[in-house]
Design a protein around this motif. Structure first.
Motif, PDB file in Angstrom:
ATOM      1  N   ALA A 131      40.881  21.499  53.842  1.00 30.26           N
ATOM      2  CA  ALA A 131      40.528  20.122  54.622  1.00 30.26           C
ATOM      3  C   ALA A 131      41.382  18.792  54.223  1.00 30.26           C
ATOM      4  O   ALA A 131      41.247  17.992  54.628  1.00 30.26           O
ATOM      5  CB  ALA A 131      38.855  19.971  53.860  1.00 30.26           C
ATOM      6  N   ASP A 132      42.230  19.115  53.048  1.00 25.58           N
ATOM      7  CA  ASP A 132      43.154  18.186  52.807  1.00 25.58           C
ATOM      8  C   ASP A 132      44.345  18.084  53.855  1.00 25.58           C
ATOM      9  O   ASP A 132      45.273  16.958  53.759  1.00 25.58           O
ATOM     10  CB  ASP A 132      43.981  18.511  51.293  1.00 25.58           C
ATOM     11  N   TYR A 133      44.660  19.095  54.772  1.00 23.65           N
ATOM     12  CA  TYR A 133      45.563  18.933  55.753  1.00 23.65           C
ATOM     13  C   TYR A 133      45.156  18.176  56.695  1.00 23.65           C
ATOM     14  O   TYR A 133      43.858  18.251  57.421  1.00 23.65           O
ATOM     15  CB  TYR A 133      45.875  20.438  56.283  1.00 23.65           C
ATOM     16  N   PRO A 134      45.777  17.116  57.339  1.00 25.26           N
ATOM     17  CA  PRO A 134      45.480  16.272  58.077  1.00 25.26           C
ATOM     18  C   PRO A 134      45.357  16.554  59.494  1.00 25.26           C
ATOM     19  O   PRO A 134      46.145  17.337  59.939  1.00 25.26           O
ATOM     20  CB  PRO A 134      46.672  15.053  58.144  1.00 25.26           C
ATOM     21  N   LYS A 135      44.275  16.478  60.168  1.00 26.17           N
ATOM     22  CA  LYS A 135      44.026  16.819  61.718  1.00 26.17           C
ATOM     23  C   LYS A 135      45.379  16.047  62.417  1.00 26.17           C
ATOM     24  O   LYS A 135      45.819  14.834  62.233  1.00 26.17           O
ATOM     25  CB  LYS A 135      42.713  16.133  62.214  1.00 26.17           C
ATOM     26  N   ASP A 136      45.776  16.780  63.464  1.00 29.79           N
ATOM     27  CA  ASP A 136      46.736  16.075  64.380  1.00 29.79           C
ATOM     28  C   ASP A 136      47.901  15.823  63.657  1.00 29.79           C
ATOM     29  O   ASP A 136      48.652  14.916  63.485  1.00 29.79           O
ATOM     30  CB  ASP A 136      46.362  15.140  65.029  1.00 29.79           C
ATOM     31  N   ALA A 137      48.314  16.842  62.439  1.00 25.96           N
ATOM     32  CA  ALA A 137      49.480  16.180  61.801  1.00 25.96           C
ATOM     33  C   ALA A 137      50.858  16.233  62.495  1.00 25.96           C
ATOM     34  O   ALA A 137      50.969  17.210  63.471  1.00 25.96           O
ATOM     35  CB  ALA A 137      49.534  17.793  60.666  1.00 25.96           C
ATOM     36  N   ARG A 138      51.505  15.569  61.953  1.00 26.39           N
ATOM     37  CA  ARG A 138      52.938  15.520  62.721  1.00 26.39           C
ATOM     38  C   ARG A 138      54.071  15.135  61.589  1.00 26.39           C
ATOM     39  O   ARG A 138      53.910  14.707  60.609  1.00 26.39           O
ATOM     40  CB  ARG A 138      52.809  14.214  63.908  1.00 26.39           C
ATOM     41  N   GLU A 171      48.313  30.349  54.583  1.00 23.34           N
ATOM     42  CA  GLU A 171      47.754  29.355  55.317  1.00 23.34           C
ATOM     43  C   GLU A 171      48.836  29.131  56.642  1.00 23.34           C
ATOM     44  O   GLU A 171      50.228  29.160  56.234  1.00 23.34           O
ATOM     45  CB  GLU A 171      47.691  28.144  54.781  1.00 23.34           C
ATOM     46  N   LEU A 208      49.612  26.199  59.067  1.00 26.20           N
ATOM     47  CA  LEU A 208      49.079  24.881  59.281  1.00 26.20           C
ATOM     48  C   LEU A 208      49.617  24.184  60.513  1.00 26.20           C
ATOM     49  O   LEU A 208      51.114  24.147  60.611  1.00 26.20           O
ATOM     50  CB  LEU A 208      49.439  23.962  58.113  1.00 26.20           C
TER      51      LEU A 208
END
Length: 193
Positions: free
Chosen positions: A41-48, A90, A92
């Protein structure tokens, strides 16, 4: 079986893009990408991630070189890893943005093999220590006795930023048409049992 060290900073083609930052919004959690710790859950949504302004290349290879020790790969390479590798990993999703801050592709992944693997022959490897603390692994020599249950993609316990690929995974890549671009491997020596 043979094993190879994955080169994350190939400089063979100046037309390929290069990355020098982490996914936007990851903040202080970037250490997890270096140590093989699950982001969840620490991984950002819409990571760029934005292409490096210091490198003019804009072409998107299958493996994108970077200075952050991240394994950033195309969907094709990600699918081949997922198909072969049985180790905890993972996958991602990350979008790559160009120098003009426009999306170049939303079809990339950061591969995060979880944990590390005790695989080195510590006596034969060239490892620099300072006051009892490991500083750098200059030469990796694998201990074949420790590799019997190794996954096809893993991190080295003494150097979690290093990624090791099995011969089995390499053979899948060699059979792909077209072959994955910007993938460079270094043969790893194995000690004699």
């Amino acid at each position: 079986m043979d094993y190879f060290l994955l080169n994350l900073m190939p400089d063979e083609n100046p037309d390929y893009c290069f990355l020098d930052s982490y996914p936007e919004g990851l903040g202080l959690k970037t250490w997890k990408l270096h140590k093989g710790v699950e982001l969840g859950a620490d991984y950002p949504k819409d990571a760029r991630i934005y292409m490096s302004d210091d490198e003019p290349g804009i072409q998107l290879p299958d493996l994108i070189g970077n200075t952050r020790s991240m394994l950033v790969v195309s969907r094709n390479l990600q699918e081949s890893i997922r198909h072969v590798n049985q180790g905890p990993t993972e996958y991602l999703p990350v979008a790559i943005y160009n120098h003009k801050k426009r999306m170049a592709s939303a079809d990339y992944f950061i591969i995060n093999p979880l944990g590390t693997y005790d695989c080195l022959d510590l006596e034969k490897s060239d490892i620099k220590y300072h006051e009892g603390q490991l500083v750098k692994v200059h030469e990796h020599v694998l201990d074949p006795r420790k590799l019997s249950s190794a996954p096809d993609l893993f991190r080295i316990r003494e150097e979690p930023e290093a990624y090791v690929v099995s011969q089995r995974l390499l053979e899948v890549w060699l059979d792909m048409d077209p072959r994955p671009s910007n993938v460079f491997l270094i043969d790893l020596e194995q000690s004699q049992p």
